[in-house]
Design a protein around this motif. Structure first.
Motif: not given
Lengths: 289, 449
Positions: B95, B138, B141-142, B225, B227, B229-232, B235
């Motif tokens: 990520i 993922v 798709r994003t 969501t 983008r 950059s929204d992956f953490d 998490a």
């Protein structure tokens, strides 16, 4: 090259990984900082009385708060709040408001006989307080000797990452100092509703679907807690069960431990999750409105 | 038909050859599970071999014992990868790299190809592909991108990564064990070529799918969501202590592989030590972790070693080696080309593990040629062959099936052969040229056994 079974197994793992990656994209939530200036311990002369006092004092010390003790009945320590049993829960609520208590610890004895009868009530006092209390309350179910060990770890019970769940997480984070578990399982009413809905759908809901969906709902809260844990050298783990909460709490391997649960479904109604948590937990349960 | 005086009759040899070929055909056609096919083949050759006095039954244990370290490495690394994977380390790294690209399609493509190469180098193909193919699906798709170039890119880069170290792939391990190569020998001989193979993979996929790799993504700016950059990346890290320990143990295991030879230890020892340390320090359920080990592959190896060991006893593979020497006629360069090409083509059709297992005794049986450089030809061919067909490597199989299931994108044999086949041709030519140059310069580590 690879058997169909190997490929299917790999595709299942990819499915699981996709799910994990998608979880990292969810909206973030904040765990609020919580504080109470005063902690109220309510004693009633029951077996839980010593635990209530010790727990209230430990928590007050941890919060840097003042701890006050009141008696619920003539048999308890100090002057009773009222002789009118029917008025008792309302007297407690008035006292909490009047004296600005931020947290209440009280005995709500665990009665196996009541459970076997399927009784829905926890007792008049507990029922009213669960529905009306404006501040978090810790229901002490069974006597516990080692309060220090009890506060070493905590279990947060929730099915979402809403504001109440975040507040409950904030309290649990503040009151315990060791590993924290986020336990995700539905109340029996919700569980049956989901299964019933699933049966009517063309693609029936499976137990795994339920567990996964629950995990998704709670994942922002879990991520926020884990972010806190990284800075504090603590461990936060999430466990999603596709079962009824009471089945999970009744497991033999489920320890007697300190649990927290978001409390309300609406301003006047106790959430079924809070009710079931208090009914089936043997350890103290913090219900956060 | 009975063997007499240490000689095995041609008829008996033909029976053994028939059983081995039939086993490989069944493995290739997937009619039954490959472990079951190998076990059946092994049982048949054992019975025939013992009954015909080709070898005593007790030799069975020697067949397996020769390559026992392979089983240790498989089990040890499986446990290690499972524990490290559970810590969230692989997802975290993946990520973070994706976030670093800012979601720019071409940078993302390059980063994913590079990341696959690194992951395969240290983790082998399967765990790397499971994490990275999911990430590709993922992220694309994003960002509303076509997943095909990314998935093909990582599948083909995986085969280049598998060439890199002794522990990057099971064929390497078998060849390295037979030739007595150390981890460092492998790095010296194959790392430069692995980079070249990676660059070729990048180039071919980039060229073939250029139109599907735009400068910028079409992600809606209003959808937060959507983008990268929204992956953490944090998490999925539940315990930062286990996370750190996992990273350290993985790093130490790689270092251990490198210094195992000077320490007079085997790679299997290092892998098992790494797996044990990871289990010990992670607090994971030991039994649950052991259940994640691919025991079918372990048993497949036991059966395969028995089958090959029995066939080798007949002298059949030695006979094949002699015939090959006749064809090569003393030309080492011709030998390098032939071994690399044949191993590569066979590995594109059949699982590269039985191909490598069969090539090992053949190379070992060469008498007039210097086998040292030929081991490298077999190693590179076995790994590069995976790019030839959609069934040539588990990386391609995973990529194609995941695309179909998760993105409803079909990559057929024609499309794969066009991209993978082109790449295979270019890579094999490059590999042969590379080996000839390295051999001429005396830079290829020689075999110790």
């Amino acid at each position: 090259m690879s058997s169909r079974r190997d490929i299917d197994h790999a595709l299942d793992e990819i499915d699981e990984n996709i799910h994990l990656f998608e979880r990292t994209l969810r909206t973030r939530v904040e765990i609020p900082e919580v504080q109470a200036a005063r902690v109220l311990a309510l004693l009633d002369g029951s077996n839980q009385q010593d635990t209530v006092r010790a727990l209230a004092e430990s928590i007050a010390a941890r919060l840097g708060a003042e701890c006050r003790i009141h008696s619920l009945s003539a048999g308890g320590e100090g002057a009773p709040l009222t002789d009118d049993r029917d008025r008792l829960p309302f007297e407690i609520l008035e006292l909490v408001e009047r004296e600005d208590f931020g947290l209440v610890v009280l005995p709500t004895p665990f009665l196996e006989d009541y459970l076997s009868l399927g009784a829905a009530s926890l007792g008049v006092v507990a029922d009213v307080l669960l529905a009306r209390s404006p501040v978090p309350m810790i229901h002490v179910r069974e006597p516990i000797e080692d309060i220090g060990a009890l506060l070493e770890r905590g279990v947060l019970i929730t099915v979402d990452a809403g504001a109440e769940a975040c507040r409950a997480a904030g309290w649990m984070w503040r009151l315990t100092e060791g590993p924290l578990q986020v336990l995700v399982a539905m109340s029996s009413a919700e569980h049956h509703a989901v299964l019933e809905f699933g049966r009517t759908a063309a693609d029936p809901v499976t137990e795994e679907d339920i567990g996964r969906r629950l995990g998704d709902e709670v994942s922002p809260l879990l991520a926020a807690l884990q972010a806190l844990a990284r800075g504090a050298d603590r461990v936060v783990e999430g466990h999603a069960y596709p079962e009824e909460l009471r089945e999970v709490l009744r497991r033999e391997d489920f320890p007697v431990c300190f649990c927290a649960v978001p409390g309300r479904e609406s301003p006047d109604q106790t959430g079924p999750l809070a009710r079931e948590s208090v009914r089936y937990c043997r350890g103290p349960v913090l219900v956060v409105p | 038909m009975i063997a007499t005086g240490g000689e095995v009759s041609p008829v008996l040899m033909a029976v053994f050859a028939l059983v081995m070929v039939a086993t490989y055909v069944v493995i290739a056609t997937e009619k039954v599970h490959k472990t079951l096919a190998a076990a059946t083949g092994a049982l048949v050759v054992l019975v025939v071999g013992v009954w015909a006095n080709v070898f005593p039954y007790s030799d069975l244990y020697q067949f397996v014992a020769k390559d026992l370290n392979v089983l240790g490495v498989i089990i040890g690394t499986s446990v290690l990868v499972e524990v490290v994977g559970s810590s969230g380390l692989f997802h975290f790294v993946a990520i973070r790299i994706v976030k670093w690209t800012g979601g720019r399609p071409r940078t993302l493509f390059t980063a994913l190809v590079l990341l696959t190469f690194v992951f395969v180098t240290f983790l082998t193909i399967v765990p790397a592909m499971l994490v990275l193919s999911s990430l590709v699906l993922v992220v694309t798709r994003t960002l509303e991108l076509d997943p095909r170039p990314y998935m093909m890119g990582i599948a083909l880069a995986a085969n280049a990564g598998a060439c890199t170290t002794l522990a990057s792939g099971l064929p390497n391990l078998m060849i390295g064990t037979a030739a007595g190569f150390s981890y460092v020998d492998f790095l010296v001989a194959t790392l430069p070529f692995s980079f070249l193979a990676l660059a070729l993979s990048w180039l071919v996929v980039r060229f073939m799918y250029g139109s599907l790799l735009p400068e910028t993504a079409t992600s809606q700016p209003g959808a937060p969501t959507h983008r990268v950059s929204d992956f953490d990346e944090w998490a999925l890290v539940s315990d930062v202590r286990v996370f750190r320990r996992s990273a350290i143990i993985l790093g130490l295991t790689v270092v251990g592989f490198m210094i195992a030879r000077p320490l007079r230890l085997g790679l299997d020892f290092v892998a098992v030590a790494g797996g044990t340390a990871a289990l010990f320090l992670s607090g994971l359920d030991v039994e649950k972790t052991f259940r994640k080990v691919n025991w079918a592959v372990v048993l497949f190896f036991v059966a395969l070693f028995t089958l090959i060991g029995a066939v080798e006893e007949t002298g059949l593979l030695h006979e094949i080696a002699g015939r090959l020497e006749g064809i090569i006629d003393g030309s080492l360069h011709l030998g390098l080309g032939l071994f690399c090409l044949v191993t590569g083509v066979l590995s594109g059709i059949v699982d590269n593990i039985p191909v490598a297992a069969t090539m090992v005794p053949i190379v070992r049986g060469l008498e007039t040629l210097d086998a040292g450089p030929l081991w490298w030809a077999v190693a590179l061919g076995a790994n590069l062959g995976g790019s030839l067909t959609p069934i040539g490597s588990i990386a391609g199989v995973i990529a194609i099936h995941a695309l179909k299931k998760e993105a409803n994108v079909r990559v057929g044999w024609g499309e794969f052969l066009k991209v993978g086949g082109t790449l295979f041709a270019v890579q094999v030519v490059a590999a042969i040229a590379y080996l000839i140059v390295m051999e001429s310069l005396g830079l290829l580590p020689g075999a110790a056994s």
